[in-house]
Design a protein around this motif. Sequence first.
Motif, PDB file in Angstrom:
ATOM      1  N   LEU A 503       0.825  -1.206   0.000  1.00 54.35           N
ATOM      2  CA  LEU A 503       0.000   0.000   0.000  1.00 54.35           C
ATOM      3  C   LEU A 503       0.862   1.261   0.000  1.00 54.35           C
ATOM      4  CD1 LEU A 503      -2.758  -1.069   2.562  1.00 54.35           C
ATOM      5  CD2 LEU A 503      -3.014  -0.847   0.080  1.00 54.35           C
ATOM      6  N   LEU A 504       1.949   1.239   0.776  1.00 52.30           N
ATOM      7  CA  LEU A 504       2.844   2.394   0.792  1.00 52.30           C
ATOM      8  C   LEU A 504       3.499   2.607  -0.571  1.00 52.30           C
ATOM      9  CD1 LEU A 504       4.566   1.876   4.270  1.00 52.30           C
ATOM     10  CD2 LEU A 504       2.974   3.704   3.660  1.00 52.30           C
ATOM     11  N   PHE A 505       3.965   1.518  -1.178  1.00 53.52           N
ATOM     12  CA  PHE A 505       4.584   1.626  -2.506  1.00 53.52           C
ATOM     13  C   PHE A 505       3.575   2.132  -3.533  1.00 53.52           C
ATOM     14  CE2 PHE A 505       7.734  -2.072  -1.464  1.00 53.52           C
ATOM     15  CZ  PHE A 505       8.364  -1.253  -0.535  1.00 53.52           C
ATOM     16  N   LEU A 506       2.336   1.642  -3.421  1.00 52.34           N
ATOM     17  CA  LEU A 506       1.293   2.077  -4.348  1.00 52.34           C
ATOM     18  C   LEU A 506       0.999   3.562  -4.158  1.00 52.34           C
ATOM     19  CD1 LEU A 506      -0.851   1.498  -6.480  1.00 52.34           C
ATOM     20  CD2 LEU A 506      -2.365   0.657  -4.667  1.00 52.34           C
ATOM     21  N   GLY A 507       0.979   4.009  -2.899  1.00 49.39           N
ATOM     22  CA  GLY A 507       0.747   5.429  -2.635  1.00 49.39           C
ATOM     23  C   GLY A 507       1.831   6.305  -3.234  1.00 49.39           C
ATOM     24  N   LEU A 508       3.085   5.858  -3.145  1.00 48.98           N
ATOM     25  CA  LEU A 508       4.182   6.614  -3.754  1.00 48.98           C
ATOM     26  C   LEU A 508       4.096   6.559  -5.271  1.00 48.98           C
ATOM     27  CD1 LEU A 508       7.204   5.591  -1.476  1.00 48.98           C
ATOM     28  CD2 LEU A 508       5.817   7.662  -1.369  1.00 48.98           C
ATOM     29  N   ALA A 509       3.721   5.405  -5.796  1.00 53.60           N
ATOM     30  CA  ALA A 509       3.622   5.253  -7.253  1.00 53.60           C
ATOM     31  C   ALA A 509       2.549   6.163  -7.842  1.00 53.60           C
ATOM     32  CB  ALA A 509       3.328   3.796  -7.606  1.00 53.60           C
ATOM     33  N   ASN A 510       1.515   6.443  -7.060  1.00 53.49           N
ATOM     34  CA  ASN A 510       0.452   7.329  -7.543  1.00 53.49           C
ATOM     35  C   ASN A 510       0.968   8.731  -7.854  1.00 53.49           C
ATOM     36  OD1 ASN A 510      -1.652   5.498  -7.535  1.00 53.49           O
ATOM     37  ND2 ASN A 510      -2.209   5.905  -5.398  1.00 53.49           N
ATOM     38  N   HIS A 511       2.093   9.090  -7.243  1.00 54.76           N
ATOM     39  CA  HIS A 511       2.669  10.421  -7.469  1.00 54.76           C
ATOM     40  C   HIS A 511       3.917  10.347  -8.330  1.00 54.76           C
ATOM     41  CE1 HIS A 511      -0.037  12.136  -4.475  1.00 54.76           C
ATOM     42  NE2 HIS A 511       0.266  11.126  -3.679  1.00 54.76           N
ATOM     43  N   SER A 512       4.136   9.210  -8.963  1.00 57.43           N
ATOM     44  CA  SER A 512       5.333   9.022  -9.769  1.00 57.43           C
ATOM     45  C   SER A 512       5.003   9.186 -11.246  1.00 57.43           C
ATOM     46  CB  SER A 512       5.940   7.633  -9.526  1.00 57.43           C
ATOM     47  OG  SER A 512       7.086   7.436 -10.321  1.00 57.43           O
ATOM     48  N   SER A 513       5.947   9.751 -11.967  1.00 58.02           N
ATOM     49  CA  SER A 513       5.769   9.902 -13.420  1.00 58.02           C
ATOM     50  C   SER A 513       6.738   9.022 -14.193  1.00 58.02           C
ATOM     51  CB  SER A 513       5.987  11.374 -13.822  1.00 58.02           C
ATOM     52  OG  SER A 513       7.287  11.804 -13.454  1.00 58.02           O
TER      53      SER A 513
END
Length: 723
Positions: A503-513
């Motif tokens: 979930l943490l990785f997914l949350g960071l990925a949501n803000h990744s380009s």
Amino acid sequence: MAAAEDILTQKILDLLLKQPEGLEVDEIINHLQAEDSDISPRGVRNLLNQLVKGEKLIKRKRQGQGRGKPPYAYFNLKTVPQYVNPFLDIPGVDSAKSHFVAKTEIEKEQIDPQERERQKQWRTVLERIAANNLLADTYAKVIIDYASEIAIQNPVELVINMAHWVVNDLNQLSEEIECKLQKSETVEAQVLVRRLDERLTWARKNLQKFWRLDRSRDKIEGILDLPSQAKNFFRDGGRAQFNEKAARDRLKNRIIGDRLIDETTPPVNQHKAAVGTDASIAKIFLNHTSGSFIPPDPVIVTTSAAAMVVDDNNPTKQEYLDFDISPDGLQEYEEYNAAAKGLVLSPNLMRTLGTDTFKRAQTAALELRQYHQDYRVATRTTQWRPMGNLPDLEINPKVTLIFRDGRVFPVVHRINFYEADGLYGDIVRNQIAEFAGVIHNTLLNPLGEIVYASAVKNPELSWLSPLVFWYLYNRKIQEQGKFIVNADDVYKAPFVDTSVSHLLFLGLANHSSEFNKQKHFISCRVLRRFSDIAFVDDILPIVISKDEQTEPLNENEIEDWQTFIAQRLARKKANGEENRLEEDDYTPFIYICQKVGVLMCYAAPSSAYEIIVNGDSGGSGHFLIPRLEVAINLEKQNLQTYQKTLDKMLSWLAAGRWERDHGHTQTGFDEGETESRYPVLVPDVTLYADEAAKFARNKLSDEVEEKVRNLITDLKKHLAGGR
């Protein structure tokens, strides 16, 4: 709509049946659009994901298609080699009952019941997320939404602040109990006593045992002191006490990284050959005839396997397998010795040991067998069989990375098990000695270090999750006027580490380009010594007597370990306890207590989250994360050196060496329902070793069957007195 989807499904299945080498997604779309130009590429992608999730198709990397990373392709199940049954058509064997059991399945039996329940709860949450119904689970949503904020928190400060909070919470609870008792509100007091007892147990397990915030002992000042039982708080006036400075000193030598979650790009891969190892047991039911001396219960035979991938920039994957089914000269072993070496556990021994001890003996025997496989790889004594059209190896390549399926440390590890009498003790001691031999030939190898790592699909303990839920509790986040996370959620974290990290990785990925295979999300790294788990709670911290003074044992000094064993045996003798072991018998045990630790973390490539973030997965892009471990040489006493060892492991994975293991899932996800199975992201060699350990390759079927036939012949002689 459903009829159209069924027609398209059948077209895809028929197409792939004619393409045994598999097709990439764009190739499938081109074939289908050649017949019907109105077919939607997005619809095809979503359907392919559904078919993979439903186990109607297999998605794997297709090899030999040119330079660079092999692309993923889809395969019809009928064109992919299925698991063979080597017990068919062998006289004297009940092939319907006889089967191989993967080590992963056996490890699931070791999972703590509370951890198992958290995994089951997480399965439901992940299904909601996959169905784009994230709002249905508030916990998951808040972790994802606050991932960027949580990620930058300093892990040492998190543990320190959480420990302060726990100490205050325990002491406050005890005061509430005293107040209730003074008012004769005994029912309410009993509820609080149970709560205090549960939280005290958690603090001892998490803070003292895992983080090694040791108690005071024999006038030696500790870090965290907790009354022994709940009643010692309110009856005797005891209180929890915390030494922050000592805790900070301890944790700075235990945690690497100043952020809880970070992004990293590991160094370029330098490994020319990497190996995955695994083990399994064969439960063999020999046909039982009237008057036969052969018991009707299964014979347990441990087996091991390894898969090697050679990376020399050749576009064709070079994969080799090694496996060991039938022990050489089995019929020459006495029944006891065959069991002590972890080779064969007969039904007679099960009756002698009892069911519980037999299960522990089986686990230790399985570990012993896999450690022996690791040892053979490290000492280059394996017999590699080429897969595909590869030639036989003339010289075994130098392996510089070994990935175990399962934890680095032995599952059966405590000193009291090591000291056990009889067969069980012999198996455990042989297991520890074999592990010490592996360590000597890998990270302590004078001819060149071999990185010794592991992927743990079912971690038994969560350390990341409590920190995250404590932080969220402390943030006092509300929804509709109610706090989302309460105090109980800290002590009984709703999700396990493997879930929270995703979930943490997914949350960071949501803000990744930027998504690529090199860039990885990674948790802080945590060091754990073998000695942390080798002793029961009431022994830690370990003290020894020097010049009639009690001193803390220096865990980095072999002389202190030798003193500890000598004094332990002297106490046993003085107490009239019988102990069959002498000081020299403990040499392998204290060798790894002094020298061996593991650095553990959670990590995943950012590229794995691209289809989830972009919404192209059709809900099936989610996966589970294993705990990664790497063995470290504690003699170095240098965190930067430990990190470099971990980086060497990560460099292989960053070269695109992750695979999704659809065959296994974590405990709470294995309900026998195909739609509830989420793949575990594992190193490629781990997946290949798992297939080898289940003897899942048709190419090996003739050799496996021959080995099994030889094994059955030996077993009959072995068990029927024919040796």
